[in-house]
Scaffold this active site. Structure first.
Site: not given
Length: 282
Positions: A246-250
């Site tokens: 789940i790409p919360c880094h984006r």
């Protein structure tokens, strides 16, 4: 004892931090290599092997100006125009997440008493991961920066009544192929998440941000159907239980700054740069 991959990651992460700090000075290859105590030749080779591009090319992906440029040209939105950045069809990883299931109210309330959770530890380009799964999908993934025992205790705190078994299953293996980028081995990645309906919606919306693209908190709030709820969306992003998948880094700030990250701002910058470098070339 650290693996060679972990040692290389820490060196590259330190180099990235140096490049970020001194970006406006455009530091030379020699200066960056000296900062991590490597010769320019070995630093260039290690960096290129890790990121797929040279340190000079990688620098532009990590700069605030790059993030601002993505925002200005729409690549940081959640619209379909993000796919016009040269990303290949196989790079649309969110298409693989065809099923995102929230736990039932009963499972949520009783701390997972009815759940059997398998867990294992695995290496990634960004450090050791603990990955856990139920029979329905991945329920947890986190970087084990403080050691395996501490990482497992954190997992237990989320599901205090579940049954745990240290076992690598096919669900975990399938999800971890994402780091190897062997798309032929990627099947359907399923997630089984513990969260409120609002959190589940935000995490599901995050899956639509493709590799190599970014979103702002305001953009994510709008895409999730809650315009104006940037603060609440930010809290949900910070509560993400599944690192990287789940790409919360984006998600970055509207100013173009990368902002904070549950598993470290430096790691966030490293992941953004790694994805940008690899997917821009795909």
């Amino acid at each position: 004892m650290e693996t060679q991959q972990q040692i290389d990651y820490h060196r590259i992460a330190e180099a990235i931090d140096f490049l970020k700090t001194h970006f406006r000075e455009q530091p030379s290859l020699e200066a960056a290599a000296a900062h991590v105590h490597l010769s320019p030749y070995h630093f260039q080779r290690m960096f290129s092997d890790w990121a797929g591009v040279s340190p000079k090319q990688f620098l532009q992906y990590l700069s605030a100006e790059h993030a601002k440029d993505m925002l200005r040209h729409g690549n940081a939105t959640l619209s379909d125009t993000a796919f016009e950045t040269g990303l290949s069809g196989t790079g649309r990883l969110h298409d693989l997440f065809v099923k995102v299931e929230g736990m039932t109210p009963g499972e949520y309330k009783n701390g997972g008493a009815s759940l059997q959770i398998n867990y294992s530890f695995a290496e990634s380009p960004f450090g050791t991961l603990l990955v856990a799964s139920t029979h329905k999908g991945i329920c947890y993934m986190a970087f084990a920066d403080d050691g395996q025992e501490a990482a497992f205790r954190e997992l237990q705190s989320l599901f205090p009544n579940a049954r745990f078994m240290q076992l690598t299953d096919s669900i975990q293996q399938n999800a971890l192929f994402i780091f190897g980028q062997d798309w032929r081995k990627l099947g359907t990645i399923k997630l089984h998440l513990k969260g409120t309906p609002f959190q589940i919606k935000v995490w599901e919306t995050l899956l639509k941000v493709p590799p190599g693209a970014l979103s702002t908190y305001a953009g994510l709030a709008t895409a999730a159907g809650h315009p104006g709820a940037s603060r609440a969306v930010g809290t949900a992003v910070g509560s993400n239980p599944v690192a990287y998948l789940i790409p919360c880094h984006r998600v970055i700030r509207a100013t173009g700054e990368t902002g904070q990250y549950h598993w470290g701002a430096l790691r966030k910058s490293a992941i953004i740069g790694w994805e940008s470098a690899r997917h821009t070339q795909s």
